[in-house]
Design a protein around this motif. Structure first.
Motif, PDB file in Angstrom:
ATOM      1  N   UNK A 112       0.808  -1.208   0.000  1.00 34.22           N
ATOM      2  CA  UNK A 112       0.000   0.000   0.000  1.00 34.22           C
ATOM      3  C   UNK A 112       0.851   1.272   0.000  1.00 34.22           C
ATOM      4  N   UNK A 113       2.160   1.132  -0.240  1.00 37.30           N
ATOM      5  CA  UNK A 113       3.050   2.290  -0.241  1.00 37.30           C
ATOM      6  C   UNK A 113       2.958   3.013  -1.580  1.00 37.30           C
ATOM      7  N   UNK A 114       2.718   4.303  -1.530  1.00 36.81           N
ATOM      8  CA  UNK A 114       2.627   5.116  -2.744  1.00 36.81           C
ATOM      9  C   UNK A 114       3.966   5.796  -2.995  1.00 36.81           C
ATOM     10  N   UNK A 115       4.450   5.648  -4.194  1.00 38.18           N
ATOM     11  CA  UNK A 115       5.704   6.283  -4.583  1.00 38.18           C
ATOM     12  C   UNK A 115       5.392   7.670  -5.144  1.00 38.18           C
ATOM     13  N   UNK A 116       5.737   8.690  -4.389  1.00 35.87           N
ATOM     14  CA  UNK A 116       5.441  10.064  -4.811  1.00 35.87           C
ATOM     15  C   UNK A 116       6.537  10.656  -5.700  1.00 35.87           C
ATOM     16  N   UNK A 117       7.594   9.912  -5.958  1.00 40.53           N
ATOM     17  CA  UNK A 117       8.712  10.420  -6.760  1.00 40.53           C
ATOM     18  C   UNK A 117       8.808   9.696  -8.092  1.00 40.53           C
ATOM     19  N   UNK A 118       7.669   9.417  -8.693  1.00 40.57           N
ATOM     20  CA  UNK A 118       7.675   8.718  -9.974  1.00 40.57           C
ATOM     21  C   UNK A 118       8.166   9.641 -11.087  1.00 40.57           C
ATOM     22  N   UNK A 119       8.910   9.100 -12.056  1.00 40.45           N
ATOM     23  CA  UNK A 119       9.385   9.937 -13.159  1.00 40.45           C
ATOM     24  C   UNK A 119       8.292  10.308 -14.144  1.00 40.45           C
ATOM     25  N   UNK A 120       7.162   9.579 -14.109  1.00 40.21           N
ATOM     26  CA  UNK A 120       6.037   9.844 -15.010  1.00 40.21           C
ATOM     27  C   UNK A 120       4.747   9.606 -14.249  1.00 40.21           C
ATOM     28  N   UNK A 121       3.624  10.116 -14.746  1.00 39.30           N
ATOM     29  CA  UNK A 121       2.349   9.919 -14.039  1.00 39.30           C
ATOM     30  C   UNK A 121       2.007   8.442 -13.907  1.00 39.30           C
ATOM     31  N   UNK A 122       1.364   8.104 -12.799  1.00 42.47           N
ATOM     32  CA  UNK A 122       0.939   6.722 -12.575  1.00 42.47           C
ATOM     33  C   UNK A 122      -0.223   6.386 -13.521  1.00 42.47           C
ATOM     34  N   UNK A 123      -0.243   5.140 -14.018  1.00 41.90           N
ATOM     35  CA  UNK A 123       0.717   4.058 -13.777  1.00 41.90           C
ATOM     36  C   UNK A 123       1.989   4.251 -14.589  1.00 41.90           C
ATOM     37  N   UNK A 124       3.123   4.116 -13.916  1.00 42.06           N
ATOM     38  CA  UNK A 124       4.418   4.323 -14.554  1.00 42.06           C
ATOM     39  C   UNK A 124       4.998   2.992 -15.006  1.00 42.06           C
ATOM     40  N   UNK A 125       5.763   2.991 -16.085  1.00 48.27           N
ATOM     41  CA  UNK A 125       6.315   1.734 -16.619  1.00 48.27           C
ATOM     42  C   UNK A 125       7.411   1.174 -15.725  1.00 48.27           C
ATOM     43  N   UNK A 126       7.823  -0.059 -15.972  1.00 50.15           N
ATOM     44  CA  UNK A 126       8.892  -0.669 -15.175  1.00 50.15           C
ATOM     45  C   UNK A 126      10.185   0.135 -15.237  1.00 50.15           C
ATOM     46  N   UNK A 127      10.884   0.179 -14.117  1.00 55.10           N
ATOM     47  CA  UNK A 127      12.145   0.909 -14.008  1.00 55.10           C
ATOM     48  C   UNK A 127      13.023   0.182 -13.006  1.00 55.10           C
ATOM     49  N   UNK A 128      14.226   0.712 -12.780  1.00 59.81           N
ATOM     50  CA  UNK A 128      15.119   0.100 -11.805  1.00 59.81           C
ATOM     51  C   UNK A 128      14.567   0.207 -10.389  1.00 59.81           C
ATOM     52  N   UNK A 129      13.795   1.253 -10.110  1.00 56.72           N
ATOM     53  CA  UNK A 129      13.229   1.433  -8.770  1.00 56.72           C
ATOM     54  C   UNK A 129      11.964   0.605  -8.592  1.00 56.72           C
ATOM     55  N   UNK A 130      11.133   0.554  -9.604  1.00 57.94           N
ATOM     56  CA  UNK A 130       9.912  -0.261  -9.598  1.00 57.94           C
ATOM     57  C   UNK A 130      10.046  -1.281 -10.722  1.00 57.94           C
ATOM     58  N   UNK A 131      10.431  -2.491 -10.371  1.00 56.40           N
ATOM     59  CA  UNK A 131      10.815  -3.492 -11.371  1.00 56.40           C
ATOM     60  C   UNK A 131       9.668  -3.803 -12.327  1.00 56.40           C
ATOM     61  N   UNK A 132       8.474  -3.943 -11.806  1.00 58.54           N
ATOM     62  CA  UNK A 132       7.306  -4.252 -12.635  1.00 58.54           C
ATOM     63  C   UNK A 132       6.443  -3.030 -12.892  1.00 58.54           C
ATOM     64  N   UNK A 133       6.921  -1.869 -12.524  1.00 58.21           N
ATOM     65  CA  UNK A 133       6.133  -0.657 -12.692  1.00 58.21           C
ATOM     66  C   UNK A 133       5.217  -0.419 -11.516  1.00 58.21           C
TER      67      UNK A 133
END
Length: 350
Positions: A112-133
């Motif tokens: 239930x943790x929300x990532x407020x530092x996303x590089x793009x608006x949610x839903x954001x694609x997979x990245x090194x920080x969020x493996x599956x987006x």
């Protein structure tokens, strides 16, 4: 020493059980599926230590703290507030790192943790920080997948066990006593099993606020009929055996005859059905969550991931993750069930 333990372990099983284990291991698809399933189950059991927004260990001024097991106020680490510490706060992180260190889980996000530092608006694609987006609320998809796996597996296992107990009990009573008991009970089972289960679950779920235990109890009332026919047939056949008649003539209570003499034979046929009941239980929970009538909003669920994939077609990683996770889980359970069925089949030759 290892060979001795293995030898002692094997001595506990009868020759027939050893033969069935050998048959199951020779079924490579079912055998490997069992190990993969157990590995995924083990990972899900420790989901709190794999995906969490609390550090596993904090070292501050030569003292060790375990935030994943206990909440600590911010003042413990030199902060200003008595509220629960937010370890992702840059100010708090600097206080700790200047006087020690933190060890984070593999995935530093809870379900239930929300990532407020996303590089793009949610839903954001997979990245090194969020493996599956992330999903449409900015929550890490890999964390929700692990927790969703755990809920689905525990729900399916609990429902399968409870349904098996009720089904074996009802089928045993029908088959052993027969007569009017069998006829009346069988008519009730036929009517009960003919009810549209999914529609009734949807209607009842819309009347109350469902939760894990409420859904488990509700679905248990409809799933217990699966094993009744198999167990009833085994008890009808077993009650006419000579050793059962002899036990009855000696005055052995009916309960002991059913439990000690007939039930072991009925369990052979029942065990082959258990993986398929588990498969159906997981699929039913996933369907309810997909339609929005399952677990409370915000709960991690495989059906909720599929629903988000349907509602966010521009984010294909949501639909692909949900589809692959459900397909792999149900496929593994099905292959295990086929392996168990072949292992208990006396006509099967390897």
């Amino acid at each position: 020493m290892i060979l001795l333990l293995r030898h002692l372990f094997c001595l506990k099983f009868s020759p027939l059980t050893k033969l069935r284990i050998k048959r199951f291991t020779q079924n490579r698809r079912g055998f490997y599926s069992l190990w993969i399933f157990l590995s995924l189950f083990g990972i899900c059991c420790f989901a709190d230590f794999i995906a969490n927004d609390q550090p596993l260990l904090v070292s501050y001024k030569n003292q060790l703290y375990f935030p994943i097991l206990q909440n600590y106020p911010e003042t413990t680490f030199g902060g200003e507030f008595d509220t629960t510490t937010n370890y992702k706060d840059p100010f708090v992180r600097k206080l700790i790192e200047d006087n020690g260190f933190m060890i984070w889980p593999l995935i530093p996000y809870g379900y239930d943790t929300i990532n407020y530092d996303l590089p793009s608006p949610a839903p954001s694609p997979p990245s090194l920080e969020n493996i599956l987006g992330t999903d449409d609320q900015g929550r890490d998809l890999s964390a929700r997948l692990i927790y969703g796996f755990r809920i689905s597996l525990f729900f399916g296992l609990c429902l399968t066990l409870a349904s098996a107990v009720l089904g074996i009990m009802m089928g045993g009573i029908q088959g052993y006593f027969g007569g009017r008991v069998d006829i009346i009970t069988q008519r009730f089972v036929e009517i009960w099993s003919g009810l549209p289960i999914l529609y009734l679950l949807i209607i009842l779920s819309s009347l109350v606020d469902p939760n894990f235990w409420w859904l488990l109890g509700l679905m248990m009332f409809f799933k217990w009929t699966t094993l009744v026919g198999v167990v009833r047939a085994e008890f009808l056949r077993g009650r006419n055996f000579d050793y059962v008649r002899a036990a009855r003539a000696l005055g052995v209570p009916s309960f002991l005859i059913m439990f000690r003499h007939i039930l072991p034979n009925a369990m052979v046929a029942s065990l082959t059905y258990l993986p398929f009941i588990l498969n159906a239980s997981i699929a039913t929970l996933t369907s309810l969550d997909f339609l929005g009538f399952g677990l409370p909003p915000g709960s991690p669920s495989l059906g909720e991931i599929l629903s988000q994939g349907k509602n966010n077609l521009h984010a294909p990683w949501l639909g692909v993750t949900g589809f692959l996770s459900v397909s792999i889980l149900l496929g593994l359970v099905t292959f295990i069930g086929e392996g168990v069925r072949d292992a208990f089949d006396p006509r099967k030759v390897f």
